[in-house]
Write a protein that holds these residues in place. Sequence first.
Motif, PDB file in Angstrom:
ATOM      1  N   MET A 139     -28.588  -0.718  26.223  1.00 39.68           N
ATOM      2  CA  MET A 139     -28.513  -2.164  26.428  1.00 39.68           C
ATOM      3  C   MET A 139     -27.464  -2.498  27.490  1.00 39.68           C
ATOM      4  O   MET A 139     -27.698  -3.343  28.369  1.00 39.68           O
ATOM      5  N   ALA A 140     -26.312  -1.823  27.426  1.00 40.98           N
ATOM      6  CA  ALA A 140     -25.258  -2.055  28.416  1.00 40.98           C
ATOM      7  C   ALA A 140     -25.745  -1.690  29.815  1.00 40.98           C
ATOM      8  O   ALA A 140     -25.476  -2.405  30.791  1.00 40.98           O
ATOM      9  N   ARG A 141     -26.465  -0.571  29.911  1.00 40.81           N
ATOM     10  CA  ARG A 141     -27.001  -0.160  31.213  1.00 40.81           C
ATOM     11  C   ARG A 141     -28.003  -1.177  31.752  1.00 40.81           C
ATOM     12  O   ARG A 141     -28.002  -1.496  32.947  1.00 40.81           O
TER      13      ARG A 141
ATOM     14  N   ALA B 233     -27.610  -3.288  35.128  1.00 40.80           N
ATOM     15  CA  ALA B 233     -28.647  -3.239  36.168  1.00 40.80           C
ATOM     16  C   ALA B 233     -29.165  -4.632  36.484  1.00 40.80           C
ATOM     17  O   ALA B 233     -29.380  -4.983  37.641  1.00 40.80           O
ATOM     18  N   SER B 234     -29.369  -5.446  35.434  1.00 41.75           N
ATOM     19  CA  SER B 234     -29.844  -6.812  35.620  1.00 41.75           C
ATOM     20  C   SER B 234     -28.857  -7.620  36.441  1.00 41.75           C
ATOM     21  O   SER B 234     -29.233  -8.354  37.356  1.00 41.75           O
TER      22      SER B 234
ATOM     23  N   GLN C  48     -29.559  -9.254  40.064  1.00 44.72           N
ATOM     24  CA  GLN C  48     -29.325 -10.681  40.305  1.00 44.72           C
ATOM     25  C   GLN C  48     -28.375 -10.885  41.474  1.00 44.72           C
ATOM     26  O   GLN C  48     -28.577 -11.776  42.306  1.00 44.72           O
ATOM     27  N   ALA C  49     -27.339 -10.047  41.531  1.00 40.75           N
ATOM     28  CA  ALA C  49     -26.376 -10.153  42.623  1.00 40.75           C
ATOM     29  C   ALA C  49     -27.054  -9.839  43.957  1.00 40.75           C
ATOM     30  O   ALA C  49     -26.825 -10.523  44.963  1.00 40.75           O
ATOM     31  N   GLN C  50     -27.896  -8.802  43.967  1.00 40.89           N
ATOM     32  CA  GLN C  50     -28.611  -8.441  45.185  1.00 40.89           C
ATOM     33  C   GLN C  50     -29.591  -9.536  45.592  1.00 40.89           C
ATOM     34  O   GLN C  50     -29.734  -9.844  46.785  1.00 40.89           O
TER      35      GLN C  50
ATOM     36  N   HIS D 288     -20.296  -4.807  31.552  1.00 42.75           N
ATOM     37  CA  HIS D 288     -21.404  -3.971  31.116  1.00 42.75           C
ATOM     38  C   HIS D 288     -21.342  -2.542  31.645  1.00 42.75           C
ATOM     39  O   HIS D 288     -21.658  -1.592  30.922  1.00 42.75           O
ATOM     40  N   SER D 289     -20.949  -2.366  32.893  1.00 46.17           N
ATOM     41  CA  SER D 289     -20.898  -1.020  33.469  1.00 46.17           C
ATOM     42  C   SER D 289     -19.876  -0.152  32.756  1.00 46.17           C
ATOM     43  O   SER D 289     -20.148   1.004  32.415  1.00 46.17           O
TER      44      SER D 289
END
Length: 239
Positions: free
Chosen positions: A170-172, A176-177, A181-183, A132-133
């Motif tokens: 949408m990619a951003r 970010a999501s 989630q990782a954090q 996504h990034s």
Amino acid sequence: MSEEISERVSLFRSQLQNRRFDDRTLRILESVLVSKDVKSLLEIRSMLRVLMRSESVSVLREIAEKSVDQKLSVVEFFVNAFALVRDVESCLALKYEALVLRDLKHVNHQWLRVSYEEWLTFAEDSLDNGFHSIAAKGFENALLSSQPTNIDNFFAEAEVIERIKKLRDMARALAASHSVQAQAAEYLNRKANQQTSKRELHSSDSSHLASSMFRSGIKKRNMQQLRKSRSLPKNINGS
């Protein structure tokens, strides 16, 4: 792995080490990937990915001072090779490097200019494969490259630009999501480790406290026994 396949793998490795980045080397790679045994094919692909990732890093360092044409030729070879072994991540990473290189050099070489269609295709491929990034960067570059060429195409191209913006956003959002989630996962894991440490510390403290109480009780009992034993002779003499 059969002896025949092993020989082909060795030949492919030799071609890479001799820096022969041509169609013949790609055909050798294709001949390695003919196994009908699914398990063997997966193992072969995994081994080839490791080999090519290592070689590509070394090669890209070697050609750092070469001409743009030479760099692009080598990068294109590895893009095709990684595509054959279905290493999507490496394939897209090298595609991105090639597009960025062309973008940097196109001022002096107009034929290197990256069209917004190329950036858009790359960005959509990245988005479809979960990167996504990098997809967001691709869409942003597509926007920077998309300029209406004449008034007749203005409205049609305006629609394309609007679509690219929506895909970029949408990619951003997805990037970010994923980051959130990782954090969150990292935070929960850290909290779980802290709770475990606290329980272990509490258990250790409780054990230490119980042990101290036990030793104190024994010491007290021993003192009582000692005093009792010392008082016995006096009672006897007094009788």
